[in-house]
Design a protein around this motif. Sequence first.
Motif, PDB file in Angstrom:
ATOM      1  N   UNK A 271      35.590  37.673  33.542  1.00  0.00           N
ATOM      2  CA  UNK A 271      35.980  36.380  32.987  1.00  0.00           C
ATOM      3  C   UNK A 271      36.865  35.705  34.040  1.00  0.00           C
ATOM      4  N   UNK A 272      36.996  34.401  33.989  1.00  0.00           N
ATOM      5  CA  UNK A 272      37.856  33.742  34.971  1.00  0.00           C
ATOM      6  C   UNK A 272      39.287  34.288  34.978  1.00  0.00           C
ATOM      7  N   UNK A 273      39.855  34.507  33.818  1.00  0.00           N
ATOM      8  CA  UNK A 273      41.235  35.006  33.766  1.00  0.00           C
ATOM      9  C   UNK A 273      41.343  36.437  34.264  1.00  0.00           C
ATOM     10  N   UNK A 274      40.351  37.269  33.958  1.00  0.00           N
ATOM     11  CA  UNK A 274      40.376  38.650  34.446  1.00  0.00           C
ATOM     12  C   UNK A 274      40.282  38.690  35.969  1.00  0.00           C
ATOM     13  N   UNK A 275      39.464  37.830  36.540  1.00  0.00           N
ATOM     14  CA  UNK A 275      39.340  37.786  38.000  1.00  0.00           C
ATOM     15  C   UNK A 275      40.632  37.271  38.634  1.00  0.00           C
ATOM     16  N   UNK A 276      41.214  36.237  38.072  1.00  0.00           N
ATOM     17  CA  UNK A 276      42.488  35.723  38.589  1.00  0.00           C
ATOM     18  C   UNK A 276      43.565  36.808  38.514  1.00  0.00           C
TER      19      UNK A 276
ATOM     20  N   UNK B  34      33.318  24.077  32.736  1.00  0.00           N
ATOM     21  CA  UNK B  34      33.666  24.685  34.024  1.00  0.00           C
ATOM     22  C   UNK B  34      34.256  26.064  33.778  1.00  0.00           C
ATOM     23  N   UNK B  35      33.665  27.071  34.395  1.00  0.00           N
ATOM     24  CA  UNK B  35      34.182  28.437  34.307  1.00  0.00           C
ATOM     25  C   UNK B  35      34.242  29.008  35.706  1.00  0.00           C
ATOM     26  N   UNK B  36      35.387  29.503  36.083  1.00  0.00           N
ATOM     27  CA  UNK B  36      35.528  30.110  37.398  1.00  0.00           C
ATOM     28  C   UNK B  36      36.976  30.179  37.829  1.00  0.00           C
ATOM     29  N   UNK B  37      37.140  30.500  39.073  1.00  0.00           N
ATOM     30  CA  UNK B  37      38.456  30.617  39.677  1.00  0.00           C
ATOM     31  C   UNK B  37      38.672  29.403  40.570  1.00  0.00           C
ATOM     32  N   UNK B  38      39.766  28.710  40.352  1.00  0.00           N
ATOM     33  CA  UNK B  38      40.097  27.568  41.213  1.00  0.00           C
ATOM     34  C   UNK B  38      40.953  28.059  42.367  1.00  0.00           C
TER      35      UNK B  38
ATOM     36  N   UNK C 111      39.601  22.098  47.626  1.00  0.00           N
ATOM     37  CA  UNK C 111      39.563  22.747  46.320  1.00  0.00           C
ATOM     38  C   UNK C 111      38.186  23.392  46.167  1.00  0.00           C
ATOM     39  N   UNK C 112      38.179  24.565  45.583  1.00  0.00           N
ATOM     40  CA  UNK C 112      36.920  25.268  45.355  1.00  0.00           C
ATOM     41  C   UNK C 112      36.985  25.962  44.011  1.00  0.00           C
ATOM     42  N   UNK C 113      35.830  26.222  43.451  1.00  0.00           N
ATOM     43  CA  UNK C 113      35.723  26.940  42.190  1.00  0.00           C
ATOM     44  C   UNK C 113      34.546  27.896  42.316  1.00  0.00           C
ATOM     45  N   UNK C 114      34.767  29.149  41.968  1.00  0.00           N
ATOM     46  CA  UNK C 114      33.681  30.121  42.019  1.00  0.00           C
ATOM     47  C   UNK C 114      33.857  31.129  40.898  1.00  0.00           C
ATOM     48  N   UNK C 115      32.788  31.851  40.619  1.00  0.00           N
ATOM     49  CA  UNK C 115      32.885  32.909  39.619  1.00  0.00           C
ATOM     50  C   UNK C 115      32.213  34.156  40.161  1.00  0.00           C
TER      51      UNK C 115
END
Length: 64
Positions: free
Chosen positions: A11-16, A35-39, A2-6
């Motif tokens: 924004x996390x949702x815009x990147x996803x 926590x803010x980022x993409x999982x 599992x990883x999380x990055x930004x």
Amino acid sequence: AIANFKVEDFTPNALADKLYRDFKIFTVGIDHPIVKGIRVTPHLYTSIQDLDALAEAIKKIVGS
């Protein structure tokens, strides 16, 4: 795994959304006060080619 990055300027949702819309890569945007980022959760069956595709997508997004 599992990883999380930004990525700055997203924004996390815009990147996803961008990863899915432009590259057909499914991730989860986490926009929590702590926590803010993409999982990203690669699985045992995730291929090296799939991981390379994610890396290339991130490079294209960051470079744009």
